[in-house]
Motif scaffolding. Structure first.
Motif, PDB file in Angstrom:
ATOM      1  N   LEU A  31       0.834  -1.191   0.000  1.00  0.00           N
ATOM      2  CA  LEU A  31       0.000   0.000   0.000  1.00  0.00           C
ATOM      3  C   LEU A  31       0.869   1.241   0.000  1.00  0.00           C
ATOM      4  O   LEU A  31       1.965   1.240   0.558  1.00  0.00           O
ATOM      5  CB  LEU A  31      -0.905  -0.004   1.239  1.00  0.00           C
ATOM      6  CG  LEU A  31      -1.943  -1.110   1.275  1.00  0.00           C
ATOM      7  CD1 LEU A  31      -2.660  -1.102   2.621  1.00  0.00           C
ATOM      8  CD2 LEU A  31      -2.943  -0.958   0.149  1.00  0.00           C
ATOM      9  N   PRO A  32       0.387   2.310  -0.619  1.00  0.00           N
ATOM     10  CA  PRO A  32       1.183   3.535  -0.602  1.00  0.00           C
ATOM     11  C   PRO A  32       1.314   4.057   0.821  1.00  0.00           C
ATOM     12  O   PRO A  32       0.413   3.876   1.640  1.00  0.00           O
ATOM     13  CB  PRO A  32       0.378   4.503  -1.477  1.00  0.00           C
ATOM     14  CG  PRO A  32      -0.978   3.919  -1.581  1.00  0.00           C
ATOM     15  CD  PRO A  32      -0.866   2.456  -1.318  1.00  0.00           C
ATOM     16  N   SER A  34       1.439   6.627   4.007  1.00  0.00           N
ATOM     17  CA  SER A  34       0.643   7.780   4.409  1.00  0.00           C
ATOM     18  C   SER A  34       1.489   9.043   4.259  1.00  0.00           C
ATOM     19  O   SER A  34       2.714   8.996   4.314  1.00  0.00           O
ATOM     20  CB  SER A  34       0.192   7.635   5.858  1.00  0.00           C
ATOM     21  OG  SER A  34      -0.614   6.484   6.000  1.00  0.00           O
ATOM     22  N   LYS A  35       0.813  10.158   4.081  1.00  0.00           N
ATOM     23  CA  LYS A  35       1.490  11.446   3.945  1.00  0.00           C
ATOM     24  C   LYS A  35       2.155  11.815   5.272  1.00  0.00           C
ATOM     25  O   LYS A  35       1.585  11.594   6.344  1.00  0.00           O
ATOM     26  CB  LYS A  35       0.463  12.504   3.554  1.00  0.00           C
ATOM     27  CG  LYS A  35       1.029  13.862   3.243  1.00  0.00           C
ATOM     28  CD  LYS A  35      -0.078  14.789   2.747  1.00  0.00           C
ATOM     29  CE  LYS A  35       0.429  16.148   2.377  1.00  0.00           C
ATOM     30  NZ  LYS A  35      -0.659  17.011   1.860  1.00  0.00           N
ATOM     31  N   GLN A  73      -5.081   2.481   6.719  1.00  0.00           N
ATOM     32  CA  GLN A  73      -4.046   2.876   5.769  1.00  0.00           C
ATOM     33  C   GLN A  73      -4.556   2.718   4.344  1.00  0.00           C
ATOM     34  O   GLN A  73      -5.117   1.690   3.987  1.00  0.00           O
ATOM     35  CB  GLN A  73      -2.781   2.045   5.936  1.00  0.00           C
ATOM     36  CG  GLN A  73      -1.695   2.443   4.950  1.00  0.00           C
ATOM     37  CD  GLN A  73      -0.461   1.568   5.033  1.00  0.00           C
ATOM     38  OE1 GLN A  73      -0.405   0.611   5.784  1.00  0.00           O
ATOM     39  NE2 GLN A  73       0.531   1.902   4.266  1.00  0.00           N
ATOM     40  N   ALA A  74      -4.390   3.746   3.548  1.00  0.00           N
ATOM     41  CA  ALA A  74      -4.747   3.756   2.123  1.00  0.00           C
ATOM     42  C   ALA A  74      -6.239   3.528   1.877  1.00  0.00           C
ATOM     43  O   ALA A  74      -6.619   3.107   0.794  1.00  0.00           O
ATOM     44  CB  ALA A  74      -3.900   2.754   1.342  1.00  0.00           C
ATOM     45  N   THR A  76      -8.611   5.400   1.092  1.00  0.00           N
ATOM     46  CA  THR A  76      -9.160   6.065  -0.090  1.00  0.00           C
ATOM     47  C   THR A  76      -8.432   5.674  -1.369  1.00  0.00           C
ATOM     48  O   THR A  76      -8.818   6.121  -2.449  1.00  0.00           O
ATOM     49  CB  THR A  76      -9.100   7.598   0.065  1.00  0.00           C
ATOM     50  OG1 THR A  76      -7.732   8.001   0.172  1.00  0.00           O
ATOM     51  CG2 THR A  76      -9.883   8.067   1.268  1.00  0.00           C
ATOM     52  N   LYS A  77      -7.411   4.845  -1.267  1.00  0.00           N
ATOM     53  CA  LYS A  77      -6.598   4.483  -2.429  1.00  0.00           C
ATOM     54  C   LYS A  77      -6.824   3.051  -2.902  1.00  0.00           C
ATOM     55  O   LYS A  77      -6.276   2.649  -3.922  1.00  0.00           O
ATOM     56  CB  LYS A  77      -5.127   4.712  -2.107  1.00  0.00           C
ATOM     57  CG  LYS A  77      -4.825   6.174  -1.797  1.00  0.00           C
ATOM     58  CD  LYS A  77      -3.420   6.334  -1.252  1.00  0.00           C
ATOM     59  CE  LYS A  77      -3.144   7.760  -0.874  1.00  0.00           C
ATOM     60  NZ  LYS A  77      -3.418   8.057   0.523  1.00  0.00           N
ATOM     61  N   VAL A  78      -7.603   2.295  -2.173  1.00  0.00           N
ATOM     62  CA  VAL A  78      -7.871   0.906  -2.543  1.00  0.00           C
ATOM     63  C   VAL A  78      -9.174   0.829  -3.328  1.00  0.00           C
ATOM     64  O   VAL A  78      -9.966   1.771  -3.331  1.00  0.00           O
ATOM     65  CB  VAL A  78      -7.923  -0.005  -1.295  1.00  0.00           C
ATOM     66  CG1 VAL A  78      -6.562  -0.072  -0.622  1.00  0.00           C
ATOM     67  CG2 VAL A  78      -8.983   0.464  -0.315  1.00  0.00           C
ATOM     68  N   LYS A  79      -9.400  -0.309  -3.993  1.00  0.00           N
ATOM     69  CA  LYS A  79     -10.615  -0.459  -4.800  1.00  0.00           C
ATOM     70  C   LYS A  79     -11.876  -0.557  -3.949  1.00  0.00           C
ATOM     71  O   LYS A  79     -12.945  -0.145  -4.361  1.00  0.00           O
ATOM     72  CB  LYS A  79     -10.514  -1.688  -5.700  1.00  0.00           C
ATOM     73  CG  LYS A  79      -9.528  -1.519  -6.818  1.00  0.00           C
ATOM     74  CD  LYS A  79      -9.523  -2.733  -7.717  1.00  0.00           C
ATOM     75  CE  LYS A  79      -8.506  -2.547  -8.833  1.00  0.00           C
ATOM     76  NZ  LYS A  79      -8.475  -3.673  -9.743  1.00  0.00           N
ATOM     77  N   HIS A 121      -7.773  11.062   3.141  1.00  0.00           N
ATOM     78  CA  HIS A 121      -7.076  10.989   1.855  1.00  0.00           C
ATOM     79  C   HIS A 121      -5.556  11.022   2.008  1.00  0.00           C
ATOM     80  O   HIS A 121      -4.841  10.700   1.070  1.00  0.00           O
ATOM     81  CB  HIS A 121      -7.541  12.117   0.928  1.00  0.00           C
ATOM     82  CG  HIS A 121      -8.861  11.826   0.294  1.00  0.00           C
ATOM     83  ND1 HIS A 121      -8.988  11.056  -0.838  1.00  0.00           N
ATOM     84  CD2 HIS A 121     -10.121  12.198   0.642  1.00  0.00           C
ATOM     85  CE1 HIS A 121     -10.254  10.958  -1.172  1.00  0.00           C
ATOM     86  NE2 HIS A 121     -10.968  11.632  -0.283  1.00  0.00           N
ATOM     87  N   THR A 122      -5.057  11.388   3.189  1.00  0.00           N
ATOM     88  CA  THR A 122      -3.608  11.382   3.408  1.00  0.00           C
ATOM     89  C   THR A 122      -3.103  10.020   3.858  1.00  0.00           C
ATOM     90  O   THR A 122      -1.896   9.797   3.872  1.00  0.00           O
ATOM     91  CB  THR A 122      -3.188  12.417   4.488  1.00  0.00           C
ATOM     92  OG1 THR A 122      -3.622  11.969   5.786  1.00  0.00           O
ATOM     93  CG2 THR A 122      -3.708  13.795   4.193  1.00  0.00           C
TER      94      THR A 122
END
Length: 123
Positions: A31-32, A34-35, A73-74, A76-79, A121-122
């Motif tokens: 996973l990307p 976090s900011k 974690q992530a 908002t970035k996962v499907k 979103h971060t």
């Protein structure tokens, strides 16, 4: 005896290679990250404060490991979220305000939701 140890190590090495290749072929991606909080906008920083008061007792923000609820974690970035629904701002808002499954609704001021979403979103 050396031969058995060497063979055992070779078998372990082959097994690890097979598992690594299986992970790569199955589409497992890390996973990307976090900011960095030092880079937060004022909105994201305020959202982090909202998260701490409203969400942190049940969710870890920067890991997928669960506390009382899933790690975020992530998110908002996962499907899909753990519920299977896509992680749109609308779905996140509905889940937070109305609950879902074992998650209880979280009472929140209307003006706090955009900040919380900015923070999510971060992650």
């Amino acid at each position: 005896m050396r031969r058995k140890i060497g063979t055992g190590l070779m078998v372990c090495g082959v097994a690890l290679s097979v598992f690594a290749m299986a992970g790569a072929l199955s589409g497992c991606k890390p996973l990307p990250p976090s900011k960095d909080p030092k880079l937060f906008t004022p909105e994201e920083a305020r959202g982090a404060q909202v998260f701490q008061t409203k969400c942190a007792r049940c969710h870890y923000p920067t890991t997928t490991r669960g506390l009382h609820g899933p790690g975020l974690q992530a998110i908002t970035k996962v499907k899909s979220m753990p519920s299977g629904a896509p992680p749109t701002d609308e779905r996140l808002t509905a889940t937070i305000l109305h609950g879902h499954g074992m998650m209880e609704p979280v009472p929140m001021k209307d003006e706090d939701m955009p900040y919380l979403l900015a923070y999510l979103h971060t992650l």
